[in-house]
Design an enzyme around this catalytic site. Structure first.
Site, PDB file in Angstrom:
ATOM      1  N   PRO A  92     -96.633  28.629  18.745  1.00 49.26           N
ATOM      2  CA  PRO A  92     -97.565  27.509  18.561  1.00 49.26           C
ATOM      3  C   PRO A  92     -96.895  26.313  17.890  1.00 49.26           C
ATOM      4  CG  PRO A  92     -98.179  29.379  17.171  1.00 49.26           C
ATOM      5  CD  PRO A  92     -97.077  29.838  18.056  1.00 49.26           C
ATOM      6  N   GLU A 119     -96.059  36.996  12.758  1.00 50.27           N
ATOM      7  CA  GLU A 119     -95.894  35.592  12.364  1.00 50.27           C
ATOM      8  C   GLU A 119     -94.664  34.952  13.005  1.00 50.27           C
ATOM      9  OE1 GLU A 119     -98.347  34.005  10.553  1.00 50.27           O
ATOM     10  OE2 GLU A 119     -99.332  35.941  10.856  1.00 50.27           O
ATOM     11  N   ARG A 161     -94.551  28.229  40.978  1.00 53.51           N
ATOM     12  CA  ARG A 161     -95.153  27.504  42.100  1.00 53.51           C
ATOM     13  C   ARG A 161     -94.351  26.264  42.487  1.00 53.51           C
ATOM     14  NH1 ARG A 161     -98.166  23.223  40.640  1.00 53.51           N
ATOM     15  NH2 ARG A 161     -99.614  23.218  42.396  1.00 53.51           N
ATOM     16  N   ASP A 176    -100.705  16.971  42.541  1.00 57.21           N
ATOM     17  CA  ASP A 176    -101.040  17.747  41.345  1.00 57.21           C
ATOM     18  C   ASP A 176    -101.446  16.800  40.223  1.00 57.21           C
ATOM     19  OD1 ASP A 176    -100.215  20.044  42.624  1.00 57.21           O
ATOM     20  OD2 ASP A 176     -98.394  20.312  41.432  1.00 57.21           O
TER      21      ASP A 176
HETATM   22 CL1  6GU Z   1     -96.565  29.860  22.966  1.00 54.06          CL
HETATM   23  N1  6GU Z   1     -97.813  31.358  21.183  1.00 54.06           N
HETATM   24  C1  6GU Z   1     -98.820  31.620  20.355  1.00 54.06           C
HETATM   25  N2  6GU Z   1     -98.811  32.740  19.644  1.00 54.06           N
HETATM   26  N3  6GU Z   1     -99.863  30.810  20.197  1.00 54.06           N
HETATM   27  C2  6GU Z   1     -99.862  29.697  20.931  1.00 54.06           C
HETATM   28  C3  6GU Z   1     -98.850  29.364  21.811  1.00 54.06           C
HETATM   29  C4  6GU Z   1     -97.809  30.229  21.915  1.00 54.06           C
HETATM   30  N4  6GU Z   1     -99.138  28.178  22.385  1.00 54.06           N
HETATM   31  C5  6GU Z   1    -100.297  27.811  21.871  1.00 54.06           C
HETATM   32  N5  6GU Z   1    -100.748  28.720  20.991  1.00 54.06           N
END
Ligand code: 6GU
Length: 280
Positions: A92, A119, A161, A176
């Site tokens: 994230p 984590e 794709r 797209d």
């Molecule tokens: Cl790539 N991993 C995690 N754990 N949470 C996320 C993410 C990735 N992308 C958005 N939220």
């Protein structure tokens, strides 16, 4: 293209056998290898995580299993003729995964994914491999998942794709949403198919007119409407030069006005002001 995924939940990657990605595998366009990270643990409990230095909640994935796994995967890939690997680290806290990044990744011959649970992975692992191969830390959106496996599925589908031969039609990507080019930064509008009347609902008459110019204009206006409603940020950051006279007319009907004087030609910034919210 070769794909490797190292995970503690190999079964989470089963969807890679289905639909477009599954087909790309059976036709040989994608060579996918899913590995169980616990194959590189040597204790009775197959431990992959430990408590964080400095304290705090949660657990951190250990260096040892990841280092051994990645060394093995890299050696195996090179042995079988793969080259130019890139490491994709879903997190994230990564850079946003966009269509532009999907295109860039689709041009690489070998991607190695390291989805983490807990984590995340001890920082030294990414630092170590970044000295050997390009590392992309990517996030698929502003929310937190329990692990990176779902992100691997998302990135893989977006990339697969785009591979030559995976979608039937070479033109398939042109319109797209988020594709570079004419409709850049506009969402796609609604689509219809037979029957022409369903539960009392007909289809927009213009689509039956056979008038290609009018149809293109209608589609563009629908794209503008949908983008203005669902993604006003995309309108705001669009260079005014990419809107034609009729686009500006449509936006003005939707309550949009050109931005402050002098903003013309700026490479970024707010070009269009969104309409004030209206009580329904
Ligand atoms: Cl790539 N991993 C995690 N754990 N949470 C996320 C993410 C990735 N992308 C958005 N939220």
């Amino acid at each position: 293209m070769r794909l490797d995924v190292v995970t503690i939940f190999p079964e989470y990657l089963e969807p890679l056998n289905v639909s477009l990605v599954g087909k790309a595998r059976t036709t040989g366009l994608l060579d996918v290898h899913v590995h169980d990270l616990r194959d590189w643990t040597y204790d009775r409990h197959n431990t992959v995580d430990d408590t964080p230095y400095g304290g705090g909640p949660g657990m951190v994935m250990k260096t040892g299993p990841w280092g051994d796994a990645l060394d093995t995967v890299l050696a195996d890939g090179y042995d079988t003729g793969a080259h130019a690997p890139a490491l994709i680290v879903p997190t994230p806290s990564g850079m946003p995964f966009t269509q532009e990044l999907a295109v860039e990744l689709s041009e690489r011959p070998w991607l190695i994914f390291t989805p983490a649970r807990y984590e995340g992975i001890d920082r030294r692992v990414t630092e170590e491999y970044a000295t050997r191969v390009p590392v992309y830390e990517v996030s698929i959106g502003d929310y937190v998942l329990a692990g990176g496996e779902a992100a691997v599925l998302v990135v893989t589908e977006a990339v697969a794709r785009l591979l030559p031969g995976v979608l039937g039609n070479a033109d398939s990507h042109r319109d797209d949403s988020f594709a570079p080019g004419d409709m850049a930064d506009l969402l796609e509008g609604p689509v219809y198919t037979k029957p022409p009347l369903w539960r009392g609902r007909d289809i927009p008459e213009v689509l039956l007119s056979g008038h290609h110019g009018k149809i293109a204009r209608w589609r563009r206006d629908e794209a503008l409407k949908r983008t203005a409603r669902n993604r006003p940020d995309l309108i705001e950051r669009t260079d005014p030069k990419s809107f034609d006279k009729k686009d500006r007319e449509t936006l003005s009907i939707l309550g949009w006005a050109p931005g402050p004087e002098g903003s013309e030609g700026r490479p970024s910034g707010r070009f269009w002001r969104r309409p004030p919210a209206v009580e329904e």
